[in-house]
Scaffold this motif. Structure first.
Motif, PDB file in Angstrom:
ATOM      1  N   TRP A 102      71.151  20.646  26.752  1.00 60.65           N
ATOM      2  CA  TRP A 102      69.712  20.414  26.607  1.00 60.65           C
ATOM      3  C   TRP A 102      69.081  21.421  25.650  1.00 60.65           C
ATOM      4  CZ3 TRP A 102      68.455  19.822  32.558  1.00 60.65           C
ATOM      5  CH2 TRP A 102      68.986  18.610  33.016  1.00 60.65           C
ATOM      6  N   ALA A 103      69.463  22.667  25.811  1.00 65.35           N
ATOM      7  CA  ALA A 103      68.899  23.704  24.934  1.00 65.35           C
ATOM      8  C   ALA A 103      69.214  23.384  23.477  1.00 65.35           C
ATOM      9  CB  ALA A 103      69.452  25.072  25.320  1.00 65.35           C
ATOM     10  N   THR A 104      70.443  22.962  23.233  1.00 65.13           N
ATOM     11  CA  THR A 104      70.874  22.715  21.859  1.00 65.13           C
ATOM     12  C   THR A 104      70.216  21.459  21.286  1.00 65.13           C
ATOM     13  OG1 THR A 104      73.015  23.668  22.444  1.00 65.13           O
ATOM     14  CG2 THR A 104      72.876  22.463  20.361  1.00 65.13           C
ATOM     15  N   VAL A 105      70.238  20.401  22.045  1.00 67.27           N
ATOM     16  CA  VAL A 105      69.669  19.147  21.548  1.00 67.27           C
ATOM     17  C   VAL A 105      68.157  19.283  21.349  1.00 67.27           C
ATOM     18  CG1 VAL A 105      69.247  16.721  22.087  1.00 67.27           C
ATOM     19  CG2 VAL A 105      71.493  17.715  22.502  1.00 67.27           C
ATOM     20  N   GLY A 106      67.509  19.954  22.279  1.00 66.74           N
ATOM     21  CA  GLY A 106      66.077  20.171  22.124  1.00 66.74           C
ATOM     22  C   GLY A 106      65.776  20.929  20.846  1.00 66.74           C
ATOM     23  N   HIS A 107      66.559  21.949  20.614  1.00 66.35           N
ATOM     24  CA  HIS A 107      66.370  22.741  19.397  1.00 66.35           C
ATOM     25  C   HIS A 107      66.539  21.879  18.152  1.00 66.35           C
ATOM     26  CE1 HIS A 107      66.754  26.067  16.581  1.00 66.35           C
ATOM     27  NE2 HIS A 107      67.856  25.512  16.140  1.00 66.35           N
TER      28      HIS A 107
ATOM     29  N   LEU B 277      65.971  32.448  17.523  1.00 64.41           N
ATOM     30  CA  LEU B 277      65.311  32.049  18.758  1.00 64.41           C
ATOM     31  C   LEU B 277      66.217  31.129  19.588  1.00 64.41           C
ATOM     32  CD1 LEU B 277      62.797  32.377  20.372  1.00 64.41           C
ATOM     33  CD2 LEU B 277      61.719  30.521  19.077  1.00 64.41           C
ATOM     34  N   PHE B 278      67.000  30.335  18.894  1.00 72.89           N
ATOM     35  CA  PHE B 278      67.956  29.492  19.603  1.00 72.89           C
ATOM     36  C   PHE B 278      68.952  30.355  20.380  1.00 72.89           C
ATOM     37  CE2 PHE B 278      72.231  27.518  19.479  1.00 72.89           C
ATOM     38  CZ  PHE B 278      71.991  26.492  20.367  1.00 72.89           C
ATOM     39  N   ARG B 279      69.417  31.415  19.751  1.00 72.52           N
ATOM     40  CA  ARG B 279      70.357  32.296  20.457  1.00 72.52           C
ATOM     41  C   ARG B 279      69.695  32.960  21.651  1.00 72.52           C
ATOM     42  NH1 ARG B 279      72.887  32.765  15.431  1.00 72.52           N
ATOM     43  NH2 ARG B 279      71.322  34.209  14.657  1.00 72.52           N
ATOM     44  N   VAL B 280      68.428  33.304  21.502  1.00 66.89           N
ATOM     45  CA  VAL B 280      67.694  33.863  22.637  1.00 66.89           C
ATOM     46  C   VAL B 280      67.668  32.866  23.786  1.00 66.89           C
ATOM     47  CG1 VAL B 280      65.376  34.499  23.425  1.00 66.89           C
ATOM     48  CG2 VAL B 280      66.251  35.413  21.266  1.00 66.89           C
ATOM     49  N   HIS B 281      67.384  31.614  23.452  1.00 71.43           N
ATOM     50  CA  HIS B 281      67.344  30.572  24.477  1.00 71.43           C
ATOM     51  C   HIS B 281      68.688  30.490  25.206  1.00 71.43           C
ATOM     52  CE1 HIS B 281      65.961  26.170  25.488  1.00 71.43           C
ATOM     53  NE2 HIS B 281      66.428  26.805  26.527  1.00 71.43           N
ATOM     54  N   VAL B 282      69.738  30.450  24.451  1.00 65.65           N
ATOM     55  CA  VAL B 282      71.084  30.359  25.041  1.00 65.65           C
ATOM     56  C   VAL B 282      71.350  31.572  25.928  1.00 65.65           C
ATOM     57  CG1 VAL B 282      73.553  30.359  24.528  1.00 65.65           C
ATOM     58  CG2 VAL B 282      71.996  28.913  23.199  1.00 65.65           C
ATOM     59  N   ASP B 283      70.934  32.724  25.474  1.00 59.68           N
ATOM     60  CA  ASP B 283      71.145  33.928  26.294  1.00 59.68           C
ATOM     61  C   ASP B 283      70.380  33.843  27.612  1.00 59.68           C
ATOM     62  OD1 ASP B 283      72.901  35.073  24.575  1.00 59.68           O
ATOM     63  OD2 ASP B 283      71.431  36.372  23.586  1.00 59.68           O
TER      64      ASP B 283
END
Lengths: 217, 217
Positions: free
Chosen positions: B144-149, B196-202
């Motif tokens: 979800w995090a990835t697709v949303g991004h 910011l994507f990496r922050v989300h994943v973290d």
DNA sequence: ACCTGAACACCGTTCAAGT
DNA sequence: ACCTGAACACCGTTCAAGT
């Protein structure tokens, strides 16, 4: 008897398109059907809303405008962020063919409507002591979590009828769709998916909170 | 000169469609252009891959198959999850019109290809001591995090040329696109969006880790 | 059995006339 | 000026013949 093409404005066109979307699905939304519903030829639409692509963008914009709930006095930013996210999810999930509408845009302006809809959340976070870019970034994470969930989340078993625009053909994908016989563990019910969505939001909020506390001098 | 229609198999059709997607964009992918590239009439495609919708699904499936990187011996699950997520993001971002391809499906099988692609991650998490449903849920959050991004993330300023299939019309949306004059704070560069994507994943990984530690008896 | 050509019922968009 | 009707160049899908 009154109504001529000249009365038309963009909002009416978007309204008509949304009615068709709701009642007949995205495939039924064409420049011809929308203009037909308004009693005009397709040509005027190009003056009022631009391309079909622009019309789709305006539809999404309309769907998301006003989703942000009002802030309650004394409400913690976490609580408001949660409510905002749930409201966004609700607006998205209640829209027929939403996934396709979000994906349909040709250019890179797909996020514009989301940015608009998130303005109150950004404001709320800033009021809670977030720096502007901090608030914007936090909001982005929540948007990503929500949109990702909607785009690739659990299937909606409650959305009856296939309703595929042109002539029902009951054809089924042949060959390549090897479904696990043992029951796919990745199949979630709507309820489970909703719960998991809230978990995602909580994780993101936890991360935001920690970064906020650690990062503010 | 050998080649007759009977040599055709579904994989070749998907290959041809992906070539057209890469070279000319999604609008150029039609049953006619794909079959034409293969030197056949459109009819055989319906036997081999089903509907156009099925073809799009198969294209996405192909694009995501094999994105999962190999696990390294002794690699922590967090590290592998991070690498897996970055690989998924890379595959998505390198695909022209990906957003529209993901959104295009009419039915609810949009997540199938993602589930397939995530199988190695689920296995990795289980090897690290996660229960099956725990691993599946963790994987979902990362998807979800990835697709949303990808769906609503930063615009790709590096993708040149509009390339809108039918006859360039330079028309611009008129009227409704009120862009903030003061500079929109929500506009991110590609680099910022990646960070910011990496922050989300973290954040997600942190949450998963805490739940895993707290929840395992 | 499985192909092709032709057809059906649409599209988005543009253009020449009309008022 | 701004509309309409007609047209252009496509679609996805199906069907009647062909081999």
């Amino acid at each position: 008897m009154g109504r001529t093409a000249i009365d038309l404005d963009a909002d009416e066109i978007v309204d008509a398109a949304l009615v068709i979307l709701r009642e007949q699905g995205l495939d039924a939304v064409s420049m011809r059907t929308v203009s037909g519903a308004l009693g005009v030829s397709p040509v005027p639409l190009y003056r009022r809303v631009g391309t079909k692509d622009d019309l789709l963008a305006a539809m999404l914009q309309r769907l998301l405008s006003g989703v942000a709930p009002r802030r309650r006095t004394g409400e913690a930013w976490q609580a408001y962020a949660r409510r905002w996210t749930v409201a966004l999810l609700g607006a998205l999930e209640s829209t027929r063919d939403l996934r396709r509408l979000v994906g349909a845009r040709q250019d890179d302006t797909a996020r514009e409507p989301f940015v608009e809809a998130s303005r109150p959340l950004v404001d709320g976070l800033r009021d809670a002591g977030f720096a502007t870019d901090e608030a914007v970034q936090a909001t982005r994470l929540l948007i990503w979590a929500t949109v990702g969930h909607v785009m690739v989340g659990a299937g909606r078993t409650d959305t009856a009828a296939p309703a595929n625009g042109r002539g029902a053909n009951g054809r089924v994908a042949n060959g390549r769709a090897r479904r696990r016989p043992g029951g796919d563990p990745a199949r979630l019910s709507r309820r489970e998916a909703d719960a998991l969505f809230r978990v995602h939001v909580d994780y993101v909020l936890d991360g935001i909170e920690r970064a906020h506390e650690g990062g503010t001098p």
